[in-house]
Design an enzyme around this catalytic site. Sequence first.
Site, PDB file in Angstrom:
ATOM      1  N   LYS A 121      75.410 -20.235  20.617  1.00 47.15           N
ATOM      2  CA  LYS A 121      74.959 -21.429  19.880  1.00 47.15           C
ATOM      3  C   LYS A 121      75.427 -21.393  18.430  1.00 47.15           C
ATOM      4  O   LYS A 121      75.956 -22.375  17.911  1.00 47.15           O
ATOM      5  CB  LYS A 121      73.428 -21.546  19.923  1.00 47.15           C
ATOM      6  CG  LYS A 121      72.935 -22.895  19.418  1.00 47.15           C
ATOM      7  CD  LYS A 121      71.469 -22.889  19.083  1.00 47.15           C
ATOM      8  CE  LYS A 121      71.283 -22.677  17.606  1.00 47.15           C
ATOM      9  NZ  LYS A 121      69.902 -22.552  17.175  1.00 47.15           N
ATOM     10  N   ASP A 139      69.800 -26.362  20.954  1.00 48.29           N
ATOM     11  CA  ASP A 139      68.681 -25.620  20.364  1.00 48.29           C
ATOM     12  C   ASP A 139      67.415 -25.937  21.158  1.00 48.29           C
ATOM     13  O   ASP A 139      67.470 -26.609  22.198  1.00 48.29           O
ATOM     14  CB  ASP A 139      68.522 -25.973  18.878  1.00 48.29           C
ATOM     15  CG  ASP A 139      67.853 -27.325  18.697  1.00 48.29           C
ATOM     16  OD1 ASP A 139      67.900 -28.153  19.642  1.00 48.29           O
ATOM     17  OD2 ASP A 139      67.261 -27.558  17.639  1.00 48.29           O
TER      18      ASP A 139
END
Length: 210
Positions: A121, A139
């Site tokens: 990420k 997220d």
Amino acid sequence: MNKTEKLKLVQIELNDLYGETKCFLNYNKDYELLFAIMLSAQTTDKSVNNVTSILFEKYKSLEEFSKADINELITYLMPLGLAKNKAKHLLKTANILHNDFNDIIPKNREELMNLPGVGYKTATVFLAELYNYPSIPVDTHIKRVISKLNIFPKVNDPTKISQNLDKYYKENNHINFHRQLILFGRNICTARNPKCNICPFSKNLCKQKN
Ligand code: SF4
């Protein structure tokens, strides 16, 4: 509607709600963005911006970061939680970038992921924010929002959700879509008491409402 058409509908509605967005994290240099993203784990962007406004004044280059005292760094990072780990990762990454990469940050996701504290990420947010890399990082907000919408079978792994989004999202605005999904998760499809009465997906894509 197929998956691509559903994502296009989500994009249209979020464009109406949020339009063009800006990066939530403050930075002036590429490594500052990378560090801010690393620091954002399990805290708010506002807290990160508060800390980095002081941190980036104190350490003005990768070289200065690489020579930072670990205990001093931990003190700066204390308001963010996980301060010891975050300080350790920042220090190691600053050393690698300064000594092995001549202060040039890799533009390749796999290479970035070799840096301490940089996962899928973090690497994807960095590349998408700076270079319009065509990928949608996921997220906790995006994970929740996507789980509510009837687009993909339920998946828990954020990387897999990101890969699903990348496969079927055919618009050309990945990082803006990423930010819009976060805003939607923060403001409307919240973890507690979502505001379904003003949600544009309550009558079509929401699994709970249809
Ligand atoms: S209707 Fe409610 S639960 Fe469903 S997506 Fe919208 S805000 Fe989230």
